[in-house]
Scaffold this motif. Structure first.
Motif, PDB file in Angstrom:
ATOM      1  N   SER A 164       0.830  -1.212   0.000  1.00 24.01           N
ATOM      2  CA  SER A 164       0.000   0.000   0.000  1.00 24.01           C
ATOM      3  C   SER A 164       0.861   1.256   0.000  1.00 24.01           C
ATOM      4  O   SER A 164       0.560   2.218  -0.714  1.00 24.01           O
ATOM      5  CB  SER A 164      -0.929   0.018   1.211  1.00 24.01           C
ATOM      6  OG  SER A 164      -1.864  -1.021   1.129  1.00 24.01           O
ATOM      7  N   LYS A 193       2.287   1.632  -3.495  1.00 25.79           N
ATOM      8  CA  LYS A 193       1.264   2.064  -4.454  1.00 25.79           C
ATOM      9  C   LYS A 193       0.933   3.544  -4.284  1.00 25.79           C
ATOM     10  O   LYS A 193       0.807   4.277  -5.261  1.00 25.79           O
ATOM     11  CB  LYS A 193       0.000   1.221  -4.294  1.00 25.79           C
ATOM     12  CG  LYS A 193       0.171  -0.202  -4.783  1.00 25.79           C
ATOM     13  CD  LYS A 193      -1.074  -1.020  -4.475  1.00 25.79           C
ATOM     14  CE  LYS A 193      -0.880  -2.466  -4.878  1.00 25.79           C
ATOM     15  NZ  LYS A 193      -2.091  -3.258  -4.586  1.00 25.79           N
ATOM     16  N   VAL A 194       0.808   3.991  -3.043  1.00 24.44           N
ATOM     17  CA  VAL A 194       0.524   5.412  -2.796  1.00 24.44           C
ATOM     18  C   VAL A 194       1.686   6.267  -3.286  1.00 24.44           C
ATOM     19  O   VAL A 194       1.479   7.313  -3.910  1.00 24.44           O
ATOM     20  CB  VAL A 194       0.237   5.670  -1.297  1.00 24.44           C
ATOM     21  CG1 VAL A 194       0.253   7.157  -0.983  1.00 24.44           C
ATOM     22  CG2 VAL A 194      -1.098   5.053  -0.898  1.00 24.44           C
ATOM     23  N   THR A 238       1.603   5.873  -7.379  1.00 23.27           N
ATOM     24  CA  THR A 238       0.366   6.147  -8.123  1.00 23.27           C
ATOM     25  C   THR A 238      -0.545   7.143  -7.425  1.00 23.27           C
ATOM     26  O   THR A 238      -1.433   7.691  -8.061  1.00 23.27           O
ATOM     27  CB  THR A 238      -0.469   4.866  -8.352  1.00 23.27           C
ATOM     28  OG1 THR A 238      -1.031   4.435  -7.106  1.00 23.27           O
ATOM     29  CG2 THR A 238       0.353   3.765  -8.983  1.00 23.27           C
ATOM     30  N   SER A 297      -2.585   6.139  -5.057  1.00 27.41           N
ATOM     31  CA  SER A 297      -3.728   5.366  -4.586  1.00 27.41           C
ATOM     32  C   SER A 297      -3.281   4.024  -4.020  1.00 27.41           C
ATOM     33  O   SER A 297      -2.590   3.251  -4.696  1.00 27.41           O
ATOM     34  CB  SER A 297      -4.701   5.117  -5.735  1.00 27.41           C
ATOM     35  OG  SER A 297      -5.706   4.200  -5.356  1.00 27.41           O
ATOM     36  N   ALA A 348      -4.360   0.899  -6.130  1.00 34.41           N
ATOM     37  CA  ALA A 348      -3.904   0.778  -7.527  1.00 34.41           C
ATOM     38  C   ALA A 348      -3.616  -0.674  -7.878  1.00 34.41           C
ATOM     39  O   ALA A 348      -3.126  -1.447  -7.062  1.00 34.41           O
ATOM     40  CB  ALA A 348      -2.649   1.621  -7.742  1.00 34.41           C
TER      41      ALA A 348
END
Length: 184
Positions: free
Chosen positions: A106, A109-110, A113, A115, A118
């Motif tokens: 996580s 991804k943050v 992206t 988010s 994602a």
């Protein structure tokens, strides 16, 4: 700063080396996957992963290693295999005195992206854009390893800025007095 990102797995272990230099865009130095036969016993698979990571550390000489933190949202068998492959990467880095950072999927991804939800395709697309690649890294384990390295570079930069701001705002002598209780 040069970071080796490791997306651990017993059959496919993604590896990616990303370089960061002040005032320059991030660059990919190497990306690939270590593969171990799914039907081989666990000891042999871990040995193949260790040998591969050792080769990458010797060849690319990163200053840090970023490893995906194992998440308990997967089934126990998957978690165990991922944790074992992670431990091999950590051991290889420790032999060289390299700092190791763990980032959850996580967090990664943050970072790349924006988010936490994602998907693999979004992560691959953003890694392609951030590293100015012509095509997305394949397989997804490679893109994930590069994303781990990018996440670590950016988090390390933010942490350094916070530490510098803290040092400026609270000089060491004042901090020492505060810890002793002489400043209120």
């Amino acid at each position: 700063m040069r970071v080796l990102g490791v997306d651990p797995g017993l059959t496919r272990c993604g590896l990616g080396v990303v370089d960061d230099a002040p005032g320059r865009p991030l660059t990919v130095t190497a990306a690939g996957v270590l593969c171990a036969p799914a039907d081989a016993d666990i000891g042999h698979r871990l040995l193949l992963i260790e040998c591969g990571i050792e080769r990458w550390l010797d060849e690319y000489r990163p200053g840090a290693v970023a490893v995906e933190r194992v998440s308990s949202r997967y089934n126990v068998r998957t978690v165990m295999g991922t944790a074992q492959a992670s431990a091999v990467a950590i051991l290889c880095a420790a032999r060289r005195g390299l700092p190791v950072a763990w980032h959850t999927s996580s967090e990664v991804k943050v970072a790349v992206t924006g988010s936490a939800g994602a998907g693999k395709a979004q992560v691959g697309a953003m890694v392609t854009r951030l590293l100015q690649l012509d095509v997305p890294p394949e397989p997804a384990d490679t893109a994930d390893a590069l994303a781990l390295a990018i996440c670590h570079i950016w988090r390390a930069q933010a942490l350094n800025r916070l530490q510098q701001a803290h040092a400026t705002a609270c000089p060491a002598p004042a901090l020492a007095r505060l810890r002793k209780g002489t400043i209120r």
